[in-house]
Scaffold this active site. Structure first.
Site, PDB file in Angstrom:
ATOM      1  N   LYS A  15       0.838  -1.210   0.000  1.00 25.24           N
ATOM      2  CA  LYS A  15       0.000   0.000   0.000  1.00 25.24           C
ATOM      3  C   LYS A  15       0.868   1.254   0.000  1.00 25.24           C
ATOM      4  CE  LYS A  15      -2.150  -1.089   3.808  1.00 25.24           C
ATOM      5  NZ  LYS A  15      -1.530  -2.420   4.033  1.00 25.24           N
ATOM      6  N   THR A  16       1.812   1.262   0.916  1.00 26.02           N
ATOM      7  CA  THR A  16       2.631   2.462   1.019  1.00 26.02           C
ATOM      8  C   THR A  16       3.497   2.634  -0.225  1.00 26.02           C
ATOM      9  OG1 THR A  16       2.598   2.262   3.418  1.00 26.02           O
ATOM     10  CG2 THR A  16       4.273   3.688   2.493  1.00 26.02           C
ATOM     11  N   GLN A  75      -5.607  -3.596  10.868  1.00 19.04           N
ATOM     12  CA  GLN A  75      -4.508  -2.961  11.587  1.00 19.04           C
ATOM     13  C   GLN A  75      -4.952  -1.703  12.321  1.00 19.04           C
ATOM     14  OE1 GLN A  75      -0.478  -3.009   9.671  1.00 19.04           O
ATOM     15  NE2 GLN A  75      -1.658  -3.580   7.881  1.00 19.04           N
TER      16      GLN A  75
END
Ligand code: ATP
Ligand code: MG
Length: 662
Positions: free
Chosen positions: A34-35, A244
């Site tokens: 994702k990052t 998360q």
């Protein structure tokens, strides 16, 4: 033109990187990139002609922000990347407030109150409102205040009467000092954007493309802030993983991500499936754990790295052995060619750190600490920063009051109280009071003399900076002039303490120098350090070594070798979680911890742990029973500590038998 390498992305990731307009939601598990995807996306925006100053990325810790900025700059180069804004929600709000706070009735030179100063005020108020014998803890009051504020409930509504009273007095005190705390930062930021149309237009026009990483941790206030900031055509990209979400206690609300479309209609939704970070073994264990949470969106982490070492689960007799064994493991694995930076030790509570730190020190292994007490929250550092504040702007009352008689210079409590009173009555800063003739006339010659001398010092040193002298140098010579260090040393009890404080002060002076070399103003520097004083990240990145980090601070990061320590009932899950019904969140926290590991994961738990100097029995964490044992190797300390010990034990055993026979 340097850019990002599209071949380093999979299909779904590429789609996210090429879909630049309108709302985009990337909802995916840990380690699925994702990052990486959003950083590539930011560089794609630049390549598509969006100006760097129009791009904003927000995340939750300074460390994560710094990493994100670095990753983008690696791709697009320093020159094009330097005008990007990559920051935390709090620093975004500082920026908004520095420009527009007057529209919500504060003076522009507001002060950010954090850490120890905040505790100081609350401690005083506890005594004032509850009496000297009141047992209430400042941390508890602060947490109640913060909860109410982030839920935007009136402070008078806090259930505990005493806390409510303290909370109201606290807020008045802040207000009187033109100060705001961390919660106010967000509240006022949102209020400005909601109420002040000109400001809203300005910021919308500034940040035309907005990205939010770790979106699952936003609370409703942050969500509204984003909504105000992002006008049509809604160029907003959010990424996150509901599994998360670990900031429920700060009001984080997963509906923000799970029902993103109600806030920004018709988003492009992208799911990432493959995990590129961890081995299959690590992921199987992670999957087996998180499956136990109810009410989640079903998803499984799919490995791209098959197999891998089994996850180790080691039973320890006590926390001393735990620390020693881990340090020994690090030394052993280091001989196999690993760098110290490959290792991270993750823990749930601050109480677990000291033993580990001592064991590392014993072996002279360098380490960096993230998430525990902040450097900038040390007493001596706050004193030094107080002086920096005087150089930047002496009208910040809190800083002025902090150092007015530190080190002692003959300005007693009575004089200080008089000054404070005078400044209230005349609605001016304490500094203004100190330079007012009529005020000085009230004082004894001695007190008046001490004040005049102090004022002259401040002005002299300010002038040096105006004349072009480096702020770090000015600060250093001022501290020498007032014998700051000798005074500080006198209060230390041990040589170790003296060394530590001495070093901290010189590091702070170094930070001031470094900031001014980077072209930062003193006020910017102070704002930044106030933000750093927030729990999550000591910016000790420059230091290399093993990482000691809290689970909360570890989100988004990855390490080849991870040790998860103290997996005991009461620690993880934390004992409060059973009472507060937040066991699911604790499970997510462990899930975050497990998914930080790239290659090797070791979990440990102890049969006894030292608390307040006494050994207490502990039980293994109930979460351990939820893990997929097919991918776990169970071991215990005694077996691992090898044969010599058992030889001796055997010898003792036989001699015992012999004795009995004789
Ligand atoms: P978290 O949920 O923990 O924040 P994340 O989804 O943000 O994780 P990243 O940190 O972006 O994941 O990526 C995890 C690791 O996988 C990184 O080391 C990253 O470089 C790598 N990675 C991501 N995408 C790919 C890819 N397409 N090919 C190879 N490696 C990748
Ligand atoms: Mg990430």
């Amino acid at each position: 033109m340097a850019g990002f390498d599209i071949s380093a992305l999979n299909r779904a990731q590429r789609e996210a990187v090429t879909w630049l307009d309108g709302p985009v939601l990337i909802l995916a598990g840990a380690g699925t990139g994702k990052t990486r995807t959003v950083t590539c996306r930011m560089s794609a925006l630049l390549e598509n002609g969006v100006a760097a100053r129009n791009i904003l990325a927000v995340t939750f810790t300074n460390k994560a922000a710094a990493e994100m900025r670095e990753r983008v700059i690696e791709m697009v180069g320093k020159k094009r990347g330097k005008d990007l804004t990559v920051c935390t929600f709090h620093s975004l709000c500082v920026r908004i407030l520095r420009r527009d706070i007057e529209s919500v009735g504060y003076k522009k030179n507001f002060n950010i109150m954090a850490g120890g100063d905040q505790v100081g005020i609350i401690r005083q108020l506890i005594v004032r409102k509850g009496g000297a014998r009141e047992k209430l803890k400042p941390a508890e009051v602060m947490s109640e205040i913060s909860k109410a504020k982030s839920a935007e409930l009136p402070l008078t509504g806090i259930e505990d009467r005493l806390i409510a009273e303290i909370a109201v007095a606290y807020q008045n005190e802040l207000r009187a000092q033109n100060s705001i705390d961390f919660d106010d930062l967000l509240l006022l930021g949102e209020r400005i954007l909601t109420e002040d149309q000109a400001a809203r237009d300005y910021w919308r026009d500034t940040f035309r493309y907005v990205t939010v990483d770790e979106f699952q941790d936003t609370n409703s206030l942050q969500m509204r802030l984003i909504q105000q900031l992002v006008g049509p055509p809604h160029h907003i990209c959010v990424v996150g993983d509901d599994d998360q979400s670990i900031y429920g206690w700060r009001g984080a609300d997963t509906t923000n991500i799970l029902q993103f479309e109600t806030f920004f209609p018709n988003p492009k939704v992208i799911r990432l499936e493959e995990n590129y970070r961890s081995t299959e073994a690590v992921l199987k264990v992670a999957n087996s754990l998180i499956k136990k949470n109810t009410g989640r969106r079903e998803k499984e982490l799919k490995p791209t790295i098959m197999g891998g070492d089994l996850v180790r689960l080691v039973a320890m007799p006590g926390d001393d052995e735990e620390a020693e064994w881990i340090v020994q493991e690090i030394l052993n694995q280091r001989e196999e060619g690993r760098a110290l930076e490959d290792f991270a030790i993750l823990f749930r509570t601050n109480g677990q750190i000291r033993k580990m730190e001592n064991a590392l020190r014993e072996e002279k292994i360098p380490y960096r600490m993230v998430g525990a007490q902040s450097f900038y929250d040390r007493k001596e550092i706050r004193d030094v920063l107080g002086y920096v504040q005087l150089l930047a702007d002496p009208e910040k009352d809190i800083a002025l009051l902090r150092v007015l008689n530190t080190p002692p210079r003959g300005i007693g409590q009575n004089t200080t109280m008089l000054a404070l009173e005078h400044s209230r009555v005349n609605d001016c800063s304490v500094w203004k009071t100190l330079i007012t003739e009529s005020f000085l006339a009230q004082l004894s010659t001695k007190a008046g003399g001490a004040i005049t001398k102090f004022v002259r010092q401040v002005e002299d040193h300010q002038r040096m900076i105006v004349d072009g002298k480096a702020p770090g140098v000015v600060l250093d010579s001022w501290l020498r002039e007032m014998d700051f260090l000798p005074w500080l040393m006198k209060q230390c009890k041990t040589d170790k303490e003296r060394d530590a404080r001495n070093e901290a002060v010189s590091q702070a002076i170094g930070d001031v120098t470094a900031a001014s070399q980077k072209g930062q103003s003193l006020q910017d520097f102070l704002d930044k350090t106030a933000l750093d004083a927030d729990k999550n990240d000591d910016d000790l990145d420059k230091k290399s070594g093993v990482t000691l980090i809290t689970l909360h601070a570890s989100k988004g990061l990855e390490y080849p070798v991870v040790f998860l320590v103290g997996l005991e009932e009461g620690i993880l899950p934390h004992k409060r979680s059973t009472e507060e019904g937040t066991k699911d969140e604790e499970r997510r926290l462990l899930y975050v911890g497990i998914t930080r590991a790239k290659e090797r994961l070791t979990m440990t738990y102890c049969a006894t742990r030292t608390k307040w100097g006494k050994k207490e029995a502990c039980e293994e964490s109930s979460f351990l029973r939820e893990l997929d044992l097919d991918w776990i190797e169970e071991e215990n300390y005694d077996d691992l500590m090898g044969e010599e010990a058992s030889d001796e034990e055997l010898r003792g055993f036989f001699s015992g038998i012999q004795e009995a026979l004789q």
